[in-house]
Design a protein around this motif. Sequence first.
Motif, PDB file in Angstrom:
ATOM      1  N   SER A  74       0.876  -1.169   0.000  1.00  0.00           N
ATOM      2  CA  SER A  74       0.000   0.000   0.000  1.00  0.00           C
ATOM      3  C   SER A  74       0.913   1.218   0.000  1.00  0.00           C
ATOM      4  O   SER A  74       1.893   1.264   0.754  1.00  0.00           O
ATOM      5  CB  SER A  74      -0.898   0.014   1.233  1.00  0.00           C
ATOM      6  OG  SER A  74      -1.764  -1.106   1.214  1.00  0.00           O
ATOM      7  N   VAL A  75       0.581   2.192  -0.853  1.00  0.00           N
ATOM      8  CA  VAL A  75       1.443   3.363  -1.036  1.00  0.00           C
ATOM      9  C   VAL A  75       0.598   4.626  -0.937  1.00  0.00           C
ATOM     10  O   VAL A  75      -0.433   4.747  -1.598  1.00  0.00           O
ATOM     11  CB  VAL A  75       2.152   3.325  -2.408  1.00  0.00           C
ATOM     12  CG1 VAL A  75       3.141   4.490  -2.535  1.00  0.00           C
ATOM     13  CG2 VAL A  75       2.852   1.993  -2.636  1.00  0.00           C
ATOM     14  N   CYS A  76       1.075   5.575  -0.125  1.00  0.00           N
ATOM     15  CA  CYS A  76       0.382   6.845   0.077  1.00  0.00           C
ATOM     16  C   CYS A  76       1.354   7.995  -0.202  1.00  0.00           C
ATOM     17  O   CYS A  76       2.476   7.992   0.309  1.00  0.00           O
ATOM     18  CB  CYS A  76      -0.113   6.927   1.521  1.00  0.00           C
ATOM     19  SG  CYS A  76      -1.140   8.357   1.883  1.00  0.00           S
ATOM     20  N   VAL A  77       0.915   8.970  -1.001  1.00  0.00           N
ATOM     21  CA  VAL A  77       1.725  10.141  -1.317  1.00  0.00           C
ATOM     22  C   VAL A  77       1.039  11.372  -0.736  1.00  0.00           C
ATOM     23  O   VAL A  77      -0.145  11.620  -0.998  1.00  0.00           O
ATOM     24  CB  VAL A  77       1.908  10.321  -2.840  1.00  0.00           C
ATOM     25  CG1 VAL A  77       2.766  11.547  -3.138  1.00  0.00           C
ATOM     26  CG2 VAL A  77       2.524   9.069  -3.454  1.00  0.00           C
ATOM     27  N   LEU A  78       1.785  12.136   0.061  1.00  0.00           N
ATOM     28  CA  LEU A  78       1.275  13.356   0.685  1.00  0.00           C
ATOM     29  C   LEU A  78       2.004  14.574   0.144  1.00  0.00           C
ATOM     30  O   LEU A  78       3.180  14.501  -0.201  1.00  0.00           O
ATOM     31  CB  LEU A  78       1.485  13.324   2.206  1.00  0.00           C
ATOM     32  CG  LEU A  78       0.919  12.139   2.986  1.00  0.00           C
ATOM     33  CD1 LEU A  78       1.188  12.341   4.476  1.00  0.00           C
ATOM     34  CD2 LEU A  78      -0.557  11.953   2.720  1.00  0.00           C
ATOM     35  N   ASP A  79       1.314  15.712   0.150  1.00  0.00           N
ATOM     36  CA  ASP A  79       1.967  16.971  -0.207  1.00  0.00           C
ATOM     37  C   ASP A  79       2.665  17.546   1.023  1.00  0.00           C
ATOM     38  O   ASP A  79       2.650  16.934   2.101  1.00  0.00           O
ATOM     39  CB  ASP A  79       0.974  17.954  -0.833  1.00  0.00           C
ATOM     40  CG  ASP A  79      -0.106  18.448   0.130  1.00  0.00           C
ATOM     41  OD1 ASP A  79       0.018  18.285   1.374  1.00  0.00           O
ATOM     42  OD2 ASP A  79      -1.090  19.026  -0.366  1.00  0.00           O
TER      43      ASP A  79
ATOM     44  N   VAL B 195      10.128  13.530   0.250  1.00  0.00           N
ATOM     45  CA  VAL B 195      10.297  13.907  -1.149  1.00  0.00           C
ATOM     46  C   VAL B 195      10.906  15.305  -1.156  1.00  0.00           C
ATOM     47  O   VAL B 195      10.341  16.236  -0.563  1.00  0.00           O
ATOM     48  CB  VAL B 195       8.956  13.917  -1.908  1.00  0.00           C
ATOM     49  CG1 VAL B 195       9.171  14.290  -3.369  1.00  0.00           C
ATOM     50  CG2 VAL B 195       8.250  12.570  -1.782  1.00  0.00           C
ATOM     51  N   LEU B 196      12.058  15.439  -1.808  1.00  0.00           N
ATOM     52  CA  LEU B 196      12.790  16.705  -1.808  1.00  0.00           C
ATOM     53  C   LEU B 196      12.945  17.247  -3.225  1.00  0.00           C
ATOM     54  O   LEU B 196      13.134  16.486  -4.177  1.00  0.00           O
ATOM     55  CB  LEU B 196      14.182  16.511  -1.207  1.00  0.00           C
ATOM     56  CG  LEU B 196      14.248  15.885   0.184  1.00  0.00           C
ATOM     57  CD1 LEU B 196      15.670  15.458   0.509  1.00  0.00           C
ATOM     58  CD2 LEU B 196      13.728  16.845   1.220  1.00  0.00           C
TER      59      LEU B 196
ATOM     60  N   ILE C   3       8.952  18.693  -0.113  1.00  0.00           N
ATOM     61  CA  ILE C   3       7.723  19.020  -0.843  1.00  0.00           C
ATOM     62  C   ILE C   3       6.644  17.962  -0.640  1.00  0.00           C
ATOM     63  O   ILE C   3       5.563  18.058  -1.220  1.00  0.00           O
ATOM     64  CB  ILE C   3       7.989  19.245  -2.343  1.00  0.00           C
ATOM     65  CG1 ILE C   3       8.570  17.989  -2.993  1.00  0.00           C
ATOM     66  CG2 ILE C   3       8.900  20.448  -2.547  1.00  0.00           C
ATOM     67  CD1 ILE C   3       8.540  18.023  -4.508  1.00  0.00           C
ATOM     68  N   GLY C   4       6.935  16.971   0.179  1.00  0.00           N
ATOM     69  CA  GLY C   4       5.964  15.926   0.453  1.00  0.00           C
ATOM     70  C   GLY C   4       6.636  14.710   1.052  1.00  0.00           C
ATOM     71  O   GLY C   4       7.800  14.761   1.445  1.00  0.00           O
ATOM     72  N   ALA C   5       5.869  13.622   1.109  1.00  0.00           N
ATOM     73  CA  ALA C   5       6.392  12.372   1.651  1.00  0.00           C
ATOM     74  C   ALA C   5       5.607  11.211   1.071  1.00  0.00           C
ATOM     75  O   ALA C   5       4.462  11.365   0.645  1.00  0.00           O
ATOM     76  CB  ALA C   5       6.322  12.354   3.171  1.00  0.00           C
TER      77      ALA C   5
END
Length: 139
Positions: free
Chosen positions: A27-32, A102-103, A109-111
């Motif tokens: 399961s993969v979640c991308v956040l801002d 996330v850079l 800029i997120g994770a």
Amino acid sequence: MISLDQARQIIAVARAKGREMGLKPLSVCVLDAGGHVLAFEREDGASPGRYEIAHGKAYGAVMLGMPGSAQMARAEAQAYFIGAVNGAFGGKLVPVPGGVLVLQGGAVIGAVGVTGDTSDNDATVAVAGIEAAGFAAQA
């Protein structure tokens, strides 16, 4: 900023890397940068509670500005700090590897949060997805 298309690419590459490595369903979640969900996917066979884990890994990373590996080290050294922070954030943190920053240009800029296999494998596939989307990763 992470666009929706980039978030979807991160997820697609992370899932593909997981299949390549023979991992359990992910399961993969991308956040801002504000901790808001941009995209989430749960593979067939992954348990339904995995959303909260993937989100918690990413949320802790972005809100603290430190990846899950650093959060885990901090929890081992200063459990009271992570406990207090987790309380302040309503119990939303999952302070283990698999929460990856996330850079872009050195700025957070997120994770991305990944769950389903070992925490180290989760982090490996998150990094693959982030880098494929053209960003730098801090795991």
